[in-house]
Write a protein that holds these residues in place. Structure first.
Motif: not given
Length: 430
Positions: A77-87, A113-126
């Motif tokens: 939800r956070v990633i999708f909401g962030g993409s909407l805010m970025l758009a 954009w930060v919801t799609l950035g470095a911290a989000a990448v680490n949270a997905l992969i970890a």
């Protein structure tokens, strides 16, 4: 989906695509938007530059609290909401008629954009990768580099063809659709929900062990910890110098190589970043001192800056300097989460705070390097980049000393001890 198929690989490739859009729109877009806004409105460069700085500063408000947002609303939800805010934000850049409207657009785009950035990448992969996390993170962060390669010319071409409004509408809609599909078909899953284990194993992973337990630092204790301070400072200094120099590198190369070859040089720097990240991801084995690797990566960049400084306009030295400097660009983003993996129990919180601190720092890099260049010329800029990155190496090395001291007094981790312990709810405070 078959149970025998390791879903983590789908997560990795989905995160790769997310990084392409996240960096392509949120990181590499604003420099192009700056030119487009000035062309459309005639506003002064200082005003629109301030909007770019605000874009990056605004993201720190969100990224520092990403672990709490993920815990409360779910990462999908956070990633999708962030993409909407970025758009919505990039749409505002295209239609703003007054300066306050531009600043509001910059706030939205920066926080999105930060919801799609470095911290989000680490949270997905970890959760999905532990022993193979260096390679997995390196692959996903290559999506960030690809975002720069694809979107920088794409923005220019689409704005010229569709107009500023048409370009951001098209790209924004495409991004929201793609991220929405990834969020609800991939990012919504976890190893626990699918009955799988990290790295595709058949038993809970007990690898990725260090010789000491990761530090458990609740609340404000993290801010008083030497390892955290030196890691955050080292990353901030390194990215400040790196992004400050990258912003001006093209214009520094044009008088010596010409516009066409200078553009090619920037692409080669990006390819060198990908190559450097792949090498580190492939050969960074358990037991290797990750701070030492980061110091070496910055040292190569320092050498690149010095080669550029001493080139005297000789093309061979210019190309060598570009490759050496470019080789560390990617590792400056992918190595800090890997260092935090071994040093802190609450990895997500530590990484989010480090990203927030470094972003607040590097947001001022292009402007301050520009002032230095206006006052003292390009040679001073290259020398300053080398000195600042030298300070980044020193900071990381000081943290390495603290880590060695801690390990000498901390009991060894056992095979049953998980390397990334989830933090208590009370530990989620930024």
């Amino acid at each position: 989906m078959q149970r025998s198929e390791f879903f983590g690989r789908k997560v990795m490739w989905a995160a790769f695509v997310m990084a392409v859009f996240g960096w392509g729109v949120g990181f590499y877009g604003p420099p192009v938007f700056l030119y487009a806004v000035i062309e459309r409105t005639g506003w002064p460069l200082s005003l629109v530059s301030a909007a770019v700085t605000l874009h990056f500063l605004a993201g720190t408000l969100i990224v520092a609290n990403l672990p709490r947002l993920h815990a409360r609303f779910g990462i999908a939800r956070v990633i999708f909401g962030g993409s909407l805010m970025l758009a919505v934000g990039i749409g505002g850049w295209a239609i703003a008629e007054k300066p306050w409207q531009l600043m509001l657009a910059a706030l939205c785009s920066g926080m999105g954009w930060v919801t799609l950035g470095a911290a989000a990448v680490n949270a997905l992969i970890a959760p999905w990768f532990i022993t193979t996390r260096p390679a997995a993170l390196g692959m996903v962060y290559n999506g960030a580099s690809l975002g720069g390669v694809l979107f920088s010319p794409l923005w220019v071409a689409s704005i010229a063809t569709l107009g500023f409004g048409g370009a951001v509408l098209t790209v924004g809609l495409l991004m929201v659709v793609v991220i929405g599909v990834l969020a609800w078909r991939v990012f919504v899953h976890s190893p626990e929900s699918l009955g799988q284990y990290p790295d595709g194993g058949r038993v809970p992973a007990a690898a990725a062990r260090s010789t000491a337990l990761p530090l458990h630092l609740p609340g404000r204790a993290l801010w008083r910890n030497r390892q955290f301070i030196t890691l955050a400072m080292g990353v901030s200094l390194g990215l400040f110098a790196q992004i400050g120099l990258i912003t001006h590198l093209f214009s520094l190369l044009v008088p010596r190589l010409g516009e066409q070859w200078a553009g090619i040089a920037m692409s080669i720097a990006t390819l060198a970043a990908v190559g450097g990240r792949i090498l580190v991801g492939r050969y960074l084995k358990p037991g290797i001192d990750r701070r030492k690797v980061a110091c070496c990566a910055y040292a190569v960049q320092v050498l690149g800056s010095l080669v550029l400084l001493a080139s005297g306009g000789q093309p061979a030295l210019l190309w060598l300097g570009v490759v050496l400097f470019g080789s560390g660009i990617g590792n400056a983003t992918s190595l800090p989460p890997l260092i935090a993996q071994l040093e802190f129990a609450d990895v997500q919180r530590a990484v989010a705070l480090i990203v927030a601190i470094s972003q607040a720092c590097y947001a001022f890099g292009p402007a301050l390097f520009g002032q230095l260049r206006d006052a003292s010329g390009g040679a001073a800029l290259l020398a300053a980049a080398a000195v600042i990155q030298g300070l980044a190496i020193l900071s990381l090395a000081l943290g390495r000393c603290a880590e060695n001291n801690a390990r000498s007094t901390t009991p060894a981790i056992t095979a049953a001890s998980p390397p990334d312990r989830p933090a208590d709810a009370s530990d989620r405070r930024p």
